[in-house]
Design a protein around this motif. Structure first.
Motif, short mmCIF file in Angstrom:
data_model
loop_
_atom_site.label_atom_id
_atom_site.label_comp_id
_atom_site.label_asym_id
_atom_site.label_seq_id
_atom_site.Cartn_x
_atom_site.Cartn_y
_atom_site.Cartn_z
N GLU A 1 -40.57 61.04 -13.81
CA GLU A 1 -41.96 61.43 -14.68
C GLU A 1 -43.03 60.61 -13.88
OE1 GLU A 1 -41.79 62.12 -18.86
OE2 GLU A 1 -39.60 62.04 -18.66
N LEU A 2 -42.56 59.35 -13.37
CA LEU A 2 -43.82 58.46 -12.75
C LEU A 2 -43.97 59.03 -11.25
CD1 LEU A 2 -42.46 54.92 -14.22
CD2 LEU A 2 -44.27 56.66 -15.07
N GLU A 3 -43.46 59.92 -10.72
CA GLU A 3 -43.89 60.44 -9.34
C GLU A 3 -44.47 61.77 -9.14
OE1 GLU A 3 -42.02 60.84 -4.87
OE2 GLU A 3 -40.65 60.55 -6.49
N LEU A 4 -45.54 61.71 -8.76
CA LEU A 4 -46.30 62.77 -8.58
C LEU A 4 -45.98 63.88 -7.50
CD1 LEU A 4 -50.13 61.26 -9.26
CD2 LEU A 4 -48.40 62.39 -10.84
N SER A 5 -45.75 65.11 -7.47
CA SER A 5 -45.53 65.86 -6.61
C SER A 5 -46.81 65.98 -5.53
CB SER A 5 -45.03 67.33 -7.04
OG SER A 5 -46.13 67.93 -7.72
N GLN A 6 -46.29 66.49 -4.42
CA GLN A 6 -47.39 66.73 -3.31
C GLN A 6 -48.30 68.08 -3.77
OE1 GLN A 6 -48.31 65.34 -0.40
NE2 GLN A 6 -47.20 63.69 -0.89
N GLU A 7 -47.68 69.04 -4.44
CA GLU A 7 -48.34 70.18 -4.98
C GLU A 7 -49.22 69.68 -6.07
OE1 GLU A 7 -44.62 71.15 -3.16
OE2 GLU A 7 -45.01 69.97 -4.92
#
Length: 430
Positions: free
Chosen positions: A65-71
């Motif tokens: 949940e702490l990583e953001l997607s490229q989207e």
């Protein structure tokens, strides 16, 4: 805001007190940071998640949940108002154009003995960039750190940015998209620096950590140096504005340039140096008028009272000597002919020439990097650049005939250093 004159009997003592500042020497701070780093080294993801929940009150329950997607980065960019999108895109283009001129190439030459000597320039494999979040969210810092790394040829950029209570500035995410950042984690503080330096199951270890942060970030960067490279230990932002009371001066412009740094932080530093007592009084008056309406007046006022100064010098020569003594992060030369002064400036992170070049333009879109040496370190440091994301290897290629005379020299010098294996290693070739 204090007013000083170089003619004061105690000027040197007052100046030394004004400039005295140490970001990361507090024993309790260093102990706290060391404890955080050790927790991350020992417990990895578990420690990073727990510390992020503790310090940022982040609602995440897993590292995923702490990583953001490229989207999500692309969506943030797409949702910007058109004028903001255009401003960010133009700024990114200018930053890239400037930094492309900094790229260093490999080179070699052949000496008189037929040996080939040279230097191989290689980009770093992976870097981590720290971007402030929360109250101080700076999309411009994303551009200034990520774009030079991409221009240098860095294969992977890992960005960390704190998200207090899970809240992020969408402009920061848009800047990450525009700068082609590879992975983004919503973590901050010393735990983020430790994760980048040592790696966890989720966050890959990097070769270098760059970017500004608070005192915990600065202390953590110093603590992990050696395990990874760092750009610098950045202190509070600084500006020194120099003027000479010429007819073209605008006291309100000069005052606002000083306030543009003072509003950053209660410990930021804004210094005005002038040869004109009348101008000094005018600028002091304009500062008070502007403070009455600035949204961040409380922060700016504290900054000016804590670390600001209006300084009267007797002439240009004394002014230039004082500038080099202070070695400011940002230097504005607000005079008719700034080129006349440039040769005398030996120590400054960035130099803003003339009245129409406020430091604020350099912060965002001029092109040169805004990550600059602070606290007098412009005496020996440079702005962040492409060269910070490249490393160099020496190339030495001796031919059989070209090796012999060099081997004889090495043999003699090694014997005189009492290093017999060195001497024999060289002697075998001769």
């Amino acid at each position: 805001m204090r007013q000083l004159s170089t003619q004061d009997n105690d000027f040197e003592q007052q100046l030394s007190a004004l400039l005295a500042f140490e970001t990361v020497n507090d024993a309790e701070l260093l102990k706290t940071v060391d404890d955080i780093i050790n927790r991350v080294r020992q417990d990895g993801d578990k420690a990073v998640l727990a510390l992020t929940q503790q310090f940022d009150e982040h609602p995440a329950t897993s590292m995923a949940e702490l990583e953001l997607s490229q989207e999500s980065l692309a969506h943030a960019f797409a949702e910007l108002d058109e004028d903001v999108k255009q401003a960010l895109t133009t700024a990114a283009s200018r930053v890239q154009s400037f930094h492309e001129r900094q790229v260093q190439e490999s080179w070699h030459y052949e000496d008189e003995l037929g040996n080939r000597l040279g230097q191989k320039v290689t980009p770093l494999d992976r870097v981590g960039i720290y971007v402030p979040g929360g109250l101080a969210s700076y999309p411009s810092s994303v551009l200034m750190n990520a774009i030079p790394a991409k221009v240098a040829g860095v294969k992977e950029i890992i960005m960390v940015v704190p998200a207090p209570a899970g809240v992020l500035n969408p402009l920061v995410l848009a800047a990450a998209y525009l700068s082609k950042v590879d992975r983004v984690f919503t973590i901050g503080g010393a735990q983020a620096v430790a994760a980048l330096a040592y790696g966890t199951d989720t966050i890959p270890a990097v070769d270098k950590v760059t970017g500004p942060g608070n005192k915990y970030v600065a202390a953590a960067k110093r603590a992990v140096f050696g395990q990874v490279g760092i750009d610098m230990i950045a202190g509070p932002s600084e500006v020194l504005v120099y003027a000479e009371g010429e007819s073209g001066d605008r006291a309100d412009w000069l005052a606002m340039d000083l306030l543009s740094q003072a509003e950053h932080d209660r410990i930021a530093q804004a210094i005005f140096v002038t040869t004109s007592a009348e101008q000094l009084a005018e600028v002091a008056l304009e500062i008070e008028k502007a403070l009455a309406e600035l949204p961040k007046a409380d922060i700016a006022r504290d900054s000016l009272q804590n670390r600001g100064a209006l300084i009267l010098v007797k002439d240009r020569s004394e002014g230039m000597a004082l500038i080099n003594r202070i070695a400011p992060e940002h230097l504005e030369l607000s005079v008719d002919e700034p080129d006349e002064l440039l040769a005398d400036v030996r120590h400054a992170g960035a130099i803003f020439m003339g009245r129409h070049t406020p430091e604020a333009i350099g912060d965002y879109c001029a092109g040169p990097n805004h990550v600059l040496p602070t606290s007098g370190t412009a005496r020996f440091s440079s702005p962040l650049g492409v060269y910070d994301f490249q490393k160099k290897s020496s190339i030495i290629y001796c031919t059989e005939s070209g090796s012999k005379p060099l081997a004889k020299i090495a043999d003699i010098l090694a014997q005189n250093e009492d290093l017999e294996a060195h001497a024999r290693s060289a002697r075998y070739r001769s």
